[in-house]
Design a protein around this motif. Sequence first.
Motif, PDB file in Angstrom:
ATOM      1  N   ASP A  98      25.538  -5.539  27.592  1.00  0.00           N
ATOM      2  CA  ASP A  98      26.424  -6.803  27.479  1.00  0.00           C
ATOM      3  C   ASP A  98      25.403  -8.089  27.206  1.00  0.00           C
ATOM      4  N   PRO A  99      25.951  -8.914  26.626  1.00  0.00           N
ATOM      5  CA  PRO A  99      25.270 -10.280  26.500  1.00  0.00           C
ATOM      6  C   PRO A  99      24.853 -10.801  27.784  1.00  0.00           C
ATOM      7  N   TYR A 100      23.743 -11.488  28.016  1.00  0.00           N
ATOM      8  CA  TYR A 100      23.238 -11.915  29.199  1.00  0.00           C
ATOM      9  C   TYR A 100      23.380 -13.383  29.084  1.00  0.00           C
ATOM     10  N   TYR A 101      24.867 -13.981  29.592  1.00  0.00           N
ATOM     11  CA  TYR A 101      25.236 -15.131  29.215  1.00  0.00           C
ATOM     12  C   TYR A 101      24.224 -16.204  30.250  1.00  0.00           C
ATOM     13  N   LYS A 102      23.790 -15.632  31.566  1.00  0.00           N
ATOM     14  CA  LYS A 102      23.179 -16.421  32.301  1.00  0.00           C
ATOM     15  C   LYS A 102      21.930 -17.332  31.847  1.00  0.00           C
ATOM     16  N   CYS A 158      15.922 -17.316  20.623  1.00  0.00           N
ATOM     17  CA  CYS A 158      15.390 -16.871  21.763  1.00  0.00           C
ATOM     18  C   CYS A 158      14.163 -15.955  21.300  1.00  0.00           C
ATOM     19  N   LEU A 159      14.341 -15.646  20.328  1.00  0.00           N
ATOM     20  CA  LEU A 159      13.113 -14.826  19.590  1.00  0.00           C
ATOM     21  C   LEU A 159      12.807 -13.352  20.112  1.00  0.00           C
ATOM     22  N   LEU A 160      14.364 -12.742  20.816  1.00  0.00           N
ATOM     23  CA  LEU A 160      14.216 -11.560  21.124  1.00  0.00           C
ATOM     24  C   LEU A 160      14.862 -10.654  20.015  1.00  0.00           C
ATOM     25  N   ASP A 161      14.382  -9.315  19.879  1.00  0.00           N
ATOM     26  CA  ASP A 161      14.757  -8.444  18.929  1.00  0.00           C
ATOM     27  C   ASP A 161      16.362  -8.384  19.011  1.00  0.00           C
ATOM     28  N   LEU A 162      17.170  -8.529  17.593  1.00  0.00           N
ATOM     29  CA  LEU A 162      18.328  -8.522  17.631  1.00  0.00           C
ATOM     30  C   LEU A 162      19.305  -7.227  17.916  1.00  0.00           C
ATOM     31  N   GLU A 163      18.461  -5.950  17.484  1.00  0.00           N
ATOM     32  CA  GLU A 163      19.083  -4.817  17.872  1.00  0.00           C
ATOM     33  C   GLU A 163      19.216  -4.481  19.389  1.00  0.00           C
ATOM     34  N   PRO A 208      26.967 -23.056  23.859  1.00  0.00           N
ATOM     35  CA  PRO A 208      27.226 -21.532  24.082  1.00  0.00           C
ATOM     36  C   PRO A 208      28.514 -21.332  25.179  1.00  0.00           C
ATOM     37  N   GLY A 209      29.057 -22.347  25.478  1.00  0.00           N
ATOM     38  CA  GLY A 209      30.071 -22.047  26.550  1.00  0.00           C
ATOM     39  C   GLY A 209      29.982 -22.787  27.747  1.00  0.00           C
ATOM     40  N   ALA A 210      31.068 -22.746  28.477  1.00  0.00           N
ATOM     41  CA  ALA A 210      31.065 -23.636  29.651  1.00  0.00           C
ATOM     42  C   ALA A 210      29.959 -23.312  30.722  1.00  0.00           C
ATOM     43  N   GLY A 211      29.254 -24.498  31.064  1.00  0.00           N
ATOM     44  CA  GLY A 211      28.332 -24.055  31.968  1.00  0.00           C
ATOM     45  C   GLY A 211      26.674 -23.959  31.301  1.00  0.00           C
ATOM     46  N   GLY A 212      26.972 -23.671  29.967  1.00  0.00           N
ATOM     47  CA  GLY A 212      25.777 -23.486  29.170  1.00  0.00           C
ATOM     48  C   GLY A 212      25.024 -24.577  28.904  1.00  0.00           C
ATOM     49  N   ARG A 213      23.641 -24.718  28.360  1.00  0.00           N
ATOM     50  CA  ARG A 213      23.150 -25.996  27.978  1.00  0.00           C
ATOM     51  C   ARG A 213      23.089 -25.640  26.406  1.00  0.00           C
ATOM     52  N   TYR A 214      23.054 -26.940  25.780  1.00  0.00           N
ATOM     53  CA  TYR A 214      23.123 -27.043  24.096  1.00  0.00           C
ATOM     54  C   TYR A 214      21.940 -26.106  23.910  1.00  0.00           C
ATOM     55  N   ASN A 262      21.857 -18.874  29.028  1.00  0.00           N
ATOM     56  CA  ASN A 262      22.059 -20.181  28.607  1.00  0.00           C
ATOM     57  C   ASN A 262      22.481 -21.128  29.479  1.00  0.00           C
ATOM     58  N   ARG A 263      22.218 -20.933  30.790  1.00  0.00           N
ATOM     59  CA  ARG A 263      22.351 -21.960  31.849  1.00  0.00           C
ATOM     60  C   ARG A 263      21.220 -23.080  31.628  1.00  0.00           C
ATOM     61  N   PRO A 264      21.490 -24.275  32.216  1.00  0.00           N
ATOM     62  CA  PRO A 264      20.728 -25.415  31.953  1.00  0.00           C
ATOM     63  C   PRO A 264      19.261 -24.750  32.610  1.00  0.00           C
ATOM     64  N   HIS A 265      18.442 -25.692  32.202  1.00  0.00           N
ATOM     65  CA  HIS A 265      17.173 -25.479  32.709  1.00  0.00           C
ATOM     66  C   HIS A 265      16.943 -25.811  34.266  1.00  0.00           C
ATOM     67  N   ILE A 266      16.013 -25.559  34.877  1.00  0.00           N
ATOM     68  CA  ILE A 266      15.926 -25.999  36.335  1.00  0.00           C
ATOM     69  C   ILE A 266      15.443 -27.478  36.328  1.00  0.00           C
ATOM     70  N   CYS A 267      16.119 -28.102  37.314  1.00  0.00           N
ATOM     71  CA  CYS A 267      15.714 -29.579  37.472  1.00  0.00           C
ATOM     72  C   CYS A 267      14.231 -29.821  38.066  1.00  0.00           C
ATOM     73  N   SER A 268      13.396 -30.373  37.153  1.00  0.00           N
ATOM     74  CA  SER A 268      12.071 -30.544  37.628  1.00  0.00           C
ATOM     75  C   SER A 268      11.694 -31.459  38.771  1.00  0.00           C
ATOM     76  N   PHE A 269      12.828 -32.552  38.733  1.00  0.00           N
ATOM     77  CA  PHE A 269      12.740 -33.423  39.955  1.00  0.00           C
ATOM     78  C   PHE A 269      13.090 -32.789  41.158  1.00  0.00           C
ATOM     79  N   PHE A 270      14.226 -31.844  40.915  1.00  0.00           N
ATOM     80  CA  PHE A 270      14.735 -31.208  42.186  1.00  0.00           C
ATOM     81  C   PHE A 270      13.584 -30.198  43.035  1.00  0.00           C
ATOM     82  N   VAL A 271      12.767 -29.767  41.840  1.00  0.00           N
ATOM     83  CA  VAL A 271      11.719 -28.795  42.488  1.00  0.00           C
ATOM     84  C   VAL A 271      10.627 -29.675  43.404  1.00  0.00           C
ATOM     85  N   LYS A 272      10.537 -30.885  42.990  1.00  0.00           N
ATOM     86  CA  LYS A 272       9.582 -31.677  43.660  1.00  0.00           C
ATOM     87  C   LYS A 272      10.260 -32.509  44.659  1.00  0.00           C
ATOM     88  N   GLY A 273      11.665 -32.272  44.982  1.00  0.00           N
ATOM     89  CA  GLY A 273      12.575 -32.900  45.962  1.00  0.00           C
ATOM     90  C   GLY A 273      12.781 -34.213  45.720  1.00  0.00           C
TER      91      GLY A 273
END
Length: 332
Positions: A151-155, A81-86, A56-62, A157-168
């Motif tokens: 406006d569209p909320y491109y945030k 995303c299963l959100l309402d289209l309108e 979906p664009g630079a910095g986004g995840r597939y 589309n960011r990558p998911h949070i790293c689960s390893f990072f969360v565990k340090g």
Amino acid sequence: MAAKHDINKVGVESSDFPILCETCLGPNPYVRMTKQEFGNECKICNRPFTVFRWNPGAGGRYKKTEICNTCAKIKGVCQTCLLDLEYGLPVQVRDAALGRKAQAPTSDINKQYYIQNLEAQMADSPDGTTFDSEVANKAGREMLKGLARSDPYYKRNRPHICSFFVKGECKRGGECPFRHEIPKEGELSKQNMVDRYYGKNDPVAKKMLRESAESKGMKAPEDKSITTLLFLGLPQTTESEVRSALVAYCPFVKPIDLRSITIVDASHCAFINFKQRSLAERSAEALSAQGGIEVGGKKAKVLWGKARPQKGKQPSTSNEASGSEVGIVTKS
Ligand SMILES: [Zn+2]
Ligand SMILES: [Zn+2]
Ligand SMILES: [Zn+2]
């Protein structure tokens, strides 16, 4: 002409372009997609469908489509995303504001039957889609517009949070394709896709509806023993008329969920006493979203009831005849 209910035909879901919201699609109008026919099972109807993948664009995840074209059309939602289209809002919020029924077939066989039926209806409807839309509920639509992002909320589309990072434990540092952030409260991130689709048990929707009701002075009382709503400004009416209006505005309420309906003709009001607090809350939110309730051609205001004055305490000073008395009369 082939029968619409032909199971073999229904099993084939092949589409040329996915149904996506602006956010999931991303800002680039020339986005390249890969397409895989029967690439996966739809998360809702479990039939194989055409899976699309794109960046979906630079910095986004597939991103990829999660549900089939048909299931998306049935609810008017984005295939990813299963959100309402309108409005870009959860189905549960949209359905509460528009007084729509959340139809969730229980068994797999029912589900197949349900989807096939709706597919047949779609084929018959002139514009091919909108059989699920109902007469516009003006107050509900205004409320949705107020909640919707412009406006569209491109945030998103960011990558998911790293689960390893969360565990340090992430050793990849700057090379890591996942986000190095501490996640916010767990409740909102734990969403079940099927529930989100059918518009039930959706924590994000619950929060939005609660906040919206509170902003309109419909904050649920702290005292959890209060399970009564008050309809104010009613015309001459009957218990059954009030009950039908309530069930029409809040299709999740069954008559058996109500302990009592007490009409006070002189004050043009009715007390709706629910058996469960949770249902009273859900109804209060839905009615607030719909801007009140129409009974007998007149729009009534909805308020929370107040606790019954305890015996021995100072009696309430409100005047019954004025209609401001919200002490609760219960018949159980
Ligand atoms: Zn499907
Ligand atoms: Zn989307
Ligand atoms: Zn990492």
